[in-house]
Design a protein around this motif. Structure first.
Motif, mmCIF file in Angstrom:
data_model
loop_
_atom_site.group_PDB
_atom_site.id
_atom_site.type_symbol
_atom_site.label_atom_id
_atom_site.label_comp_id
_atom_site.label_asym_id
_atom_site.label_seq_id
_atom_site.Cartn_x
_atom_site.Cartn_y
_atom_site.Cartn_z
ATOM 1 N N TYR A 106 -13.097 15.878 -6.052
ATOM 2 C CA TYR A 106 -12.963 14.510 -6.543
ATOM 3 C C TYR A 106 -12.898 13.521 -5.384
ATOM 4 O O TYR A 106 -12.502 13.862 -4.272
ATOM 5 C CB TYR A 106 -11.696 14.360 -7.393
ATOM 6 N N LYS A 107 -13.298 12.303 -5.680
ATOM 7 C CA LYS A 107 -13.195 11.236 -4.684
ATOM 8 C C LYS A 107 -12.829 9.925 -5.371
ATOM 9 O O LYS A 107 -12.983 9.784 -6.592
ATOM 10 C CB LYS A 107 -14.494 11.080 -3.909
ATOM 11 N N ALA A 108 -12.365 8.975 -4.574
ATOM 12 C CA ALA A 108 -12.016 7.659 -5.097
ATOM 13 C C ALA A 108 -13.206 6.719 -4.949
ATOM 14 O O ALA A 108 -13.917 6.755 -3.946
ATOM 15 C CB ALA A 108 -10.811 7.105 -4.355
ATOM 16 N N LEU A 171 -9.667 4.688 1.939
ATOM 17 C CA LEU A 171 -9.576 5.574 0.776
ATOM 18 C C LEU A 171 -10.953 5.874 0.198
ATOM 19 O O LEU A 171 -11.323 7.038 0.002
ATOM 20 C CB LEU A 171 -8.678 4.931 -0.287
ATOM 21 N N ILE A 172 -11.731 4.844 -0.068
ATOM 22 C CA ILE A 172 -13.009 5.057 -0.754
ATOM 23 C C ILE A 172 -14.097 5.594 0.178
ATOM 24 O O ILE A 172 -15.115 6.091 -0.286
ATOM 25 C CB ILE A 172 -13.497 3.762 -1.453
ATOM 26 N N LEU A 177 -10.897 13.538 -2.135
ATOM 27 C CA LEU A 177 -9.466 13.233 -2.117
ATOM 28 C C LEU A 177 -8.718 14.161 -1.170
ATOM 29 O O LEU A 177 -7.696 13.788 -0.600
ATOM 30 C CB LEU A 177 -8.883 13.355 -3.533
ATOM 31 N N LYS A 178 -9.229 15.369 -1.028
ATOM 32 C CA LYS A 178 -8.585 16.317 -0.118
ATOM 33 C C LYS A 178 -8.624 15.787 1.311
ATOM 34 O O LYS A 178 -7.623 15.830 2.037
ATOM 35 C CB LYS A 178 -9.269 17.681 -0.187
ATOM 36 N N ASN A 179 -9.779 15.282 1.729
ATOM 37 C CA ASN A 179 -9.891 14.724 3.074
ATOM 38 C C ASN A 179 -9.029 13.483 3.231
ATOM 39 O O ASN A 179 -8.429 13.257 4.278
ATOM 40 C CB ASN A 179 -11.348 14.383 3.393
ATOM 41 N N PRO A 186 2.035 8.575 7.101
ATOM 42 C CA PRO A 186 2.755 9.798 7.422
ATOM 43 C C PRO A 186 2.850 10.793 6.268
ATOM 44 O O PRO A 186 3.324 11.905 6.451
ATOM 45 C CB PRO A 186 4.145 9.284 7.785
ATOM 46 N N ASN A 187 2.400 10.402 5.081
ATOM 47 C CA ASN A 187 2.550 11.259 3.905
ATOM 48 C C ASN A 187 1.234 11.984 3.652
ATOM 49 O O ASN A 187 0.218 11.364 3.433
ATOM 50 C CB ASN A 187 2.923 10.392 2.692
ATOM 51 N N ASN A 188 1.262 13.304 3.661
ATOM 52 C CA ASN A 188 0.046 14.087 3.484
ATOM 53 C C ASN A 188 -0.304 14.308 2.026
ATOM 54 O O ASN A 188 -1.340 14.847 1.717
ATOM 55 C CB ASN A 188 0.208 15.453 4.160
#
Length: 213
Positions: A106-108, A171-172, A177-179, A186-188
């Motif tokens: 999936y992707k944004a 983001l886009i 989404l994984k990448n 700092p939040n993975n």
């Protein structure tokens, strides 16, 4: 009679342009627009669509000053968003974020109705924020963005800083989404506040990645 009704309906969709341009001058521009309108085209099907054609026409004219042209541009961007029609591909958008199990599939994607209004003219910038948005003492360099909710069809207006816009672009621009999750600091966790807020606001959609053999 019919043209007069079109004129009155049009005015309801361009209230800020109507406010800042002398009405007699605007009416003359309307007559000029009608005289130059290609009769081989159909008459715009709604006042909003008519306003898009008319605003594009008057922006090209040299008779508007910088402020008037910027306000017309503002209303053009808003009305383009209002007139946007989502196509059938929108039905493939993920409706439940919690259902996503494998983020690499999936992707944004930015809401396709998303459009930005920016003005380099200081007077126009101040006019939009103080008169139209009723906001004072804001920093320079802010962008006004419009987008349409695909479910309610309501047009939303958001104010973004350049930094916030860059985060949306980060983001886009990620292919999955994984990448995005791996690159985000700092939040993975892919369910960051940014992604969730944009997703819940319908400014960003989540779609499946199309892999080709």
């Amino acid at each position: 009679m019919f043209e007069e009704k079109r004129w009155l309906d049009l005015l309801l969709t361009i209230k800020y342009t109507n406010n800042i341009v002398n009405q007699n001058k605007l009416k003359l521009m309307w007559q000029d627009y009608l005289d130059n309108y290609d009769i081989s085209h159909h008459i715009p099907e709604s006042p909003v669509n008519e306003s898009i054609e008319f605003l594009r026409f008057i922006i090209k004219q040299s008779s508007l000053n910088k402020l008037q042209s910027a306000i017309a541009e503002y209303e053009l961007k808003r009305n383009l968003t209002l007139a946007y029609n989502f196509d059938d591909q929108s039905t493939f958008i993920v409706n439940n974020f919690e259902s996503i199990k494998k983020y690499q599939f999936y992707k944004a994607k930015i809401n396709p109705s998303f459009i930005i209004f920016e003005s380099v003219d200081k007077e126009a910038y101040n006019y939009v924020f103080s008169y139209i948005l009723k906001k004072e003492n804001l920093p320079d360099g802010l962008m006004i963005c419009f987008y349409k909710n695909p479910y309610t069809l309501k047009v939303h207006r958001v104010i973004l800083s350049k930094k916030s816009y860059e985060k949306i672009n980060d983001l886009i621009s990620c292919d999955t989404l994984k990448n995005y999750s791996n690159n985000f600091r700092p939040n993975n966790n892919v369910k960051t506040n940014l992604l969730l807020n944009l997703y819940n606001a319908n400014l960003v959609f989540i779609d499946r990645v199309n892999y080709h053999d």
